[in-house]
Every structure is written in C-alpha cells, then in structure tokens.
Scaffold this motif. Structure first.
Motif, PDB file in Angstrom:
ATOM      1  N   GLN A   6       0.802  -1.222   0.000  1.00 19.99           N
ATOM      2  CA  GLN A   6       0.000   0.000   0.000  1.00 19.99           C
ATOM      3  C   GLN A   6       0.836   1.273   0.000  1.00 19.99           C
ATOM      4  O   GLN A   6       0.301   2.361  -0.240  1.00 19.99           O
ATOM      5  N   HIS A   7       2.134   1.160   0.272  1.00 23.47           N
ATOM      6  CA  HIS A   7       2.975   2.353   0.313  1.00 23.47           C
ATOM      7  C   HIS A   7       3.215   2.856  -1.110  1.00 23.47           C
ATOM      8  O   HIS A   7       3.625   2.098  -1.993  1.00 23.47           O
ATOM      9  N   ARG A   8       2.997   4.117  -1.331  1.00 20.87           N
ATOM     10  CA  ARG A   8       3.017   4.656  -2.696  1.00 20.87           C
ATOM     11  C   ARG A   8       4.407   4.695  -3.322  1.00 20.87           C
ATOM     12  O   ARG A   8       4.528   4.842  -4.547  1.00 20.87           O
ATOM     13  N   THR A   9       5.449   4.591  -2.513  1.00 19.27           N
ATOM     14  CA  THR A   9       6.812   4.535  -3.043  1.00 19.27           C
ATOM     15  C   THR A   9       7.345   3.109  -3.042  1.00 19.27           C
ATOM     16  O   THR A   9       7.838   2.615  -4.060  1.00 19.27           O
ATOM     17  N   LEU A  10       7.245   2.427  -1.913  1.00 17.46           N
ATOM     18  CA  LEU A  10       7.859   1.109  -1.759  1.00 17.46           C
ATOM     19  C   LEU A  10       7.224   0.056  -2.660  1.00 17.46           C
ATOM     20  O   LEU A  10       7.900  -0.897  -3.065  1.00 17.46           O
ATOM     21  N   ARG A  11       5.950   0.207  -2.995  1.00 16.29           N
ATOM     22  CA  ARG A  11       5.291  -0.815  -3.817  1.00 16.29           C
ATOM     23  C   ARG A  11       5.822  -0.834  -5.250  1.00 16.29           C
ATOM     24  O   ARG A  11       5.635  -1.830  -5.970  1.00 16.29           O
ATOM     25  N   TYR A  12       6.478   0.230  -5.691  1.00 14.04           N
ATOM     26  CA  TYR A  12       7.113   0.247  -7.009  1.00 14.04           C
ATOM     27  C   TYR A  12       8.624   0.031  -6.907  1.00 14.04           C
ATOM     28  O   TYR A  12       9.241  -0.594  -7.779  1.00 14.04           O
ATOM     29  N   VAL A  13       9.226   0.550  -5.852  1.00 15.14           N
ATOM     30  CA  VAL A  13      10.665   0.408  -5.664  1.00 15.14           C
ATOM     31  C   VAL A  13      11.042  -1.066  -5.459  1.00 15.14           C
ATOM     32  O   VAL A  13      12.058  -1.539  -5.979  1.00 15.14           O
ATOM     33  N   THR A  14      10.214  -1.796  -4.727  1.00 15.48           N
ATOM     34  CA  THR A  14      10.519  -3.203  -4.441  1.00 15.48           C
ATOM     35  C   THR A  14      10.553  -4.061  -5.704  1.00 15.48           C
ATOM     36  O   THR A  14      11.538  -4.772  -5.938  1.00 15.48           O
ATOM     37  N   PRO A  15       9.517  -4.044  -6.558  1.00 14.77           N
ATOM     38  CA  PRO A  15       9.626  -4.843  -7.786  1.00 14.77           C
ATOM     39  C   PRO A  15      10.722  -4.362  -8.727  1.00 14.77           C
ATOM     40  O   PRO A  15      11.305  -5.168  -9.459  1.00 14.77           O
ATOM     41  N   ALA A  16      11.026  -3.051  -8.698  1.00 18.51           N
ATOM     42  CA  ALA A  16      12.135  -2.559  -9.523  1.00 18.51           C
ATOM     43  C   ALA A  16      13.448  -3.178  -9.067  1.00 18.51           C
ATOM     44  O   ALA A  16      14.293  -3.585  -9.881  1.00 18.51           O
ATOM     45  N   GLY A  17      13.625  -3.286  -7.748  1.00 17.55           N
ATOM     46  CA  GLY A  17      14.818  -3.938  -7.226  1.00 17.55           C
ATOM     47  C   GLY A  17      14.862  -5.413  -7.581  1.00 17.55           C
ATOM     48  O   GLY A  17      15.929  -5.972  -7.854  1.00 17.55           O
ATOM     49  N   ALA A  18      13.691  -6.050  -7.570  1.00 20.12           N
ATOM     50  CA  ALA A  18      13.630  -7.466  -7.941  1.00 20.12           C
ATOM     51  C   ALA A  18      14.042  -7.666  -9.389  1.00 20.12           C
ATOM     52  O   ALA A  18      14.785  -8.604  -9.720  1.00 20.12           O
ATOM     53  N   VAL A  19      13.575  -6.785 -10.254  1.00 16.35           N
ATOM     54  CA  VAL A  19      13.937  -6.873 -11.672  1.00 16.35           C
ATOM     55  C   VAL A  19      15.448  -6.749 -11.852  1.00 16.35           C
ATOM     56  O   VAL A  19      16.073  -7.523 -12.574  1.00 16.35           O
ATOM     57  N   GLU A  20      16.031  -5.758 -11.171  1.00 14.10           N
ATOM     58  CA  GLU A  20      17.482  -5.553 -11.290  1.00 14.10           C
ATOM     59  C   GLU A  20      18.238  -6.784 -10.821  1.00 14.10           C
ATOM     60  O   GLU A  20      19.216  -7.209 -11.448  1.00 14.10           O
TER      61      GLU A  20
END
Length: 405
Positions: free
Chosen positions: A213-227
C-alpha cells in the motif's frame, strides 16, 4: 558513533568478507567440477533460494526476538555448514551436487544474518545518523565483498576448494567474538503475550500489506527485484564468458577475481559520494538514473568483447551499486514504522533476493539453449527497460513519511 555500532560495523564487514569469498569462489569451484552452464548457474540459484522460502517467517520472527542473538545463531550455522564443506573437499569427495547443497544451507543462514544486521542499525544509532551509519555499513560491505573478498577467493581457489570454504568459516568465528564482546542493543519491551498471541500469518500479512500500500515502496521493491533477477543471471554465467581457454576473453581464474576488485574500488568511491549525492537528489529520481546507467555498464563491454572495457565498466558499476545500497536501506528505514521494520524489510528482501534464483536458473537455461553471449546482451536490456517503467510510477517520500518512527 557508539561502541555498539563499531562492533556491528566490524562484524558486518568481516561477515561480508566471507560472503565475498564464497560469492566468487563458488562459481569458480563449480566451473572445475562441471562444464554445464546450467549446473554452474544452479549454485547461484541454491545460494539465493532461501530468500524466497524463508524471508517472510524470518521477518516476523525478528520483530519478536533478540536480533543480536538471531545474528549469532546465523553465524554458528555458517561455521557448521562450511566446516562440513571443508571436510568433504579435503577428502576429495566434493561434487557439484554437494556444492549446491552447501550453497543452499549457507544461504539459509544468510537470510537470518543479513536481515538481522539491517534491523539492528536503527537500534544502535539515532535517526539523524542513519545515512552516515548506512554509508559506513555499505562501504564495509562493498570493500569486503569486492575489493578484498574477490581477489582472496581467486587465490584461495588456486590453493584448494577446502581453503576457499574454510576461510569464511574462520571469519564467522571472529564475528561471533566481536558481537559477543562489543555489540549491545537496547533492551526490548517485555512481551506481555499480546505480540506472540498474534498468529504468525497475520504478522506476515501486516508487513506485506504495508509494503503493497505504500506509494513509493510498492514500485521500488519490484524494480529492485527486476534488477536482481537479470543482474544475478548475468553474473551467474559471466564466469564462462571470461575464464578459460574456450571463453570469449580467455582470461585466467585470478582475472575473474580482479573484476570484482575493480567493482570494489568503485564501491568505495560511491560510498564516499553517497552523503553529498543523497543530499542533492530525491530517492526515486536517483534510483531511475542508476538503473539506466547500470544497464549501459553491463552491456557495453559485452558488445565490444573487450577485457579492458569490462574492468572499467565494472569499476563504474561499483559506484552505482554502492549508491543504490545506501539509498535503498535509508529509504526503507525512513519510510517504515519501527515495529513493522523487520517484517517489511524481509518482505522486500524476499521479493528482491528471492527472485534471484529465477534469474540464475533462467540464465543457465537460456545459455544452454542459445549461448552465454545472448544472455549477457539480452538481460541488461530487459532489466533497464523494466526498472525505468516501474520507477516512473513511484512517488517520492514526503516530509511526513521521512519522519515516521
């Protein structure tokens, strides 16, 4: 900084030195046991698989238990696993299957140990010192992993597989001594029974819900997973492109360790710049720039098939990795309430590190079906595009979020 932070920093750095030795030596040992790209990549897959399987329950446990003691348990398990590995190697019974099992068990302890380190930092420094503390921890991690661990791994593998497995075990023993003598954490509130009465599944769900639900972490986390998916896949097969007479570059084993040393030099530069860079750039904007730059740095030396370009690009890549590590840790510490931090950070790491076995496994399969060069070109392109698309949707932390406790 307090004496407790000094002990945490010293033990973390030595622990990461052991990680760096094993990280580089394991694929080198695997390459001496098999010529299969799939099996070499399987060693990396096994190493990171516990992050996918254990992160959530470990996070729920760390929010209830003594994190210092949890870290010590993880180090004891490391000594035991590597001790058995040394015996197997010295007696001449080390096989690729045994190496995969060692990597898997070592990874189980690392889930607990690394998660405990991250959750302990806010316990021993104040909020105003988080960036500085995380920068120091990140500097120690990169220096140990790449600058020192990588060349030591090449030397130890040249001696024997037993030496390469035994050195991290001895370092773990030294870590236990430092933690036992010097690391003191605040006494946690006595459990009244309410926390432990909450079912583990519910505690895990609370951390996962906050992250989603966090508006920043919910996108940052999958971006880190992709990297990490594509980065791990890239590095899992890179040894076959760099080392050996039949590889593209035809370099000796020691040259592969030097590659990580170049990355370590860059990491030191990145750590020195972290404070000033983070003061001038917002979190999400810097992450987006680093994602794009990293993709180019992975790709250029492969397209040029040039060893000098590979070393130069990995040195600059070390700067990006170091900046991203400090940025990532500080972002989560500032955005997450303290009572949820263990669950949130391990949920994040489950997604990020738990996805890494998929990258290593996918790289091995694709390399077997096509070639190692195809993997080394396709993975950086896919990683950069996916990360940028995700990060463009993330919102920056506001002042209220950065002050949460």
């Amino acid at each position: 900084m307090s004496r407790s932070f000094g002990s945490l920093f010293a033990a973390s750095s030595l622990s990461n030195l052991g990680d760096g030795i094993l990280m580089v030596s394991a694929p080198l040992i695997a390459a001496t046991l098999t010529s299969s790209a799939f099996l070499v990549a399987a060693v990396t897959t096994a190493y990171f698989l516990p992050w996918l399987l254990l992160s959530l329950p470990v996070g729920a446990w760390l929010d209830l238990t003594d994190r210092r003691r949890a870290w010590m348990y993880a180090l004891v398990s490391r000594v035991a696993v590597l001790g058995v590995g040394v015996v197997v190697a010295v007696t001449g019974n080390l096989s690729i299957g045994a190496l995969i099992v060692i990597a898997l068990l070592f990874g189980c302890g690392e889930v607990v140990g690394d998660s405990a380190i991250s959750t302990l930092v806010p316990d021993v420094v104040d909020r105003e010192s988080l960036v500085r503390a995380n920068t120091l921890v990140q500097t120690g991690r990169q220096l140990s992993n790449y600058f020192l661990g990588a060349p030591l791994a090449g030397l130890l593998v040249a001696v024997s597989a037993g030496a390469a497995l035994g050195a991290p075990a001895l370092l773990a023993v030294l870590c236990l001594v430092i933690i036992g003598l010097g690391l003191r954490t605040p006494r946690r509130p006595r459990d009244t029974g309410q926390a432990t009465a909450v079912p583990a599944v519910r505690r895990i769900r609370e951390g996962l819900t906050f992250l989603l639900q966090h508006r920043t972490l919910r996108y940052v986390t999958p971006a880190g997973a992709v990297e990490n998916v594509f980065g791990t896949g890239f590095l899992a097969v890179l040894v076959l492109w760099v080392v050996g007479p039949d590889s593209a570059l035809g370099l000796p084993e020691s040259a592969f360790g030097l590659l990580y040393t170049c990355m370590g030099v860059g990491a030191l530069v990145g750590a020195a710049l972290a404070g000033r860079v983070l003061a001038r750039w917002t979190f999400v904007r810097l992450m987006t720039v680093l994602a794009a730059v990293s993709g180019v740095l992975y790709l250029v030396p492969v397209l040029l098939t040039d060893g000098v370009a590979l070393y130069a690009c990995f040195a600059v890549l070390g700067i990006a990795i170091s900046l991203r590590g400090v940025l990532w840790t500080t972002l989560f510490q500032r955005a997450t309430p303290r009572d949820l931090y263990g669950r949130v950070v391990t949920t994040n790491r489950m997604v990020i590190f738990g996805s890494m076995p998929l990258g290593a496994l996918g790289a091995g399969i694709l390399a077997e079906a096509t070639s190692v060069t195809v993997v080394l070109i396709a993975f950086p392109i896919a990683s950069t595009l996916a990360q940028v698309l995700l990060l463009l949707r993330a919102r920056e932390l506001d002042a209220e979020s950065t002050d949460r406790s």
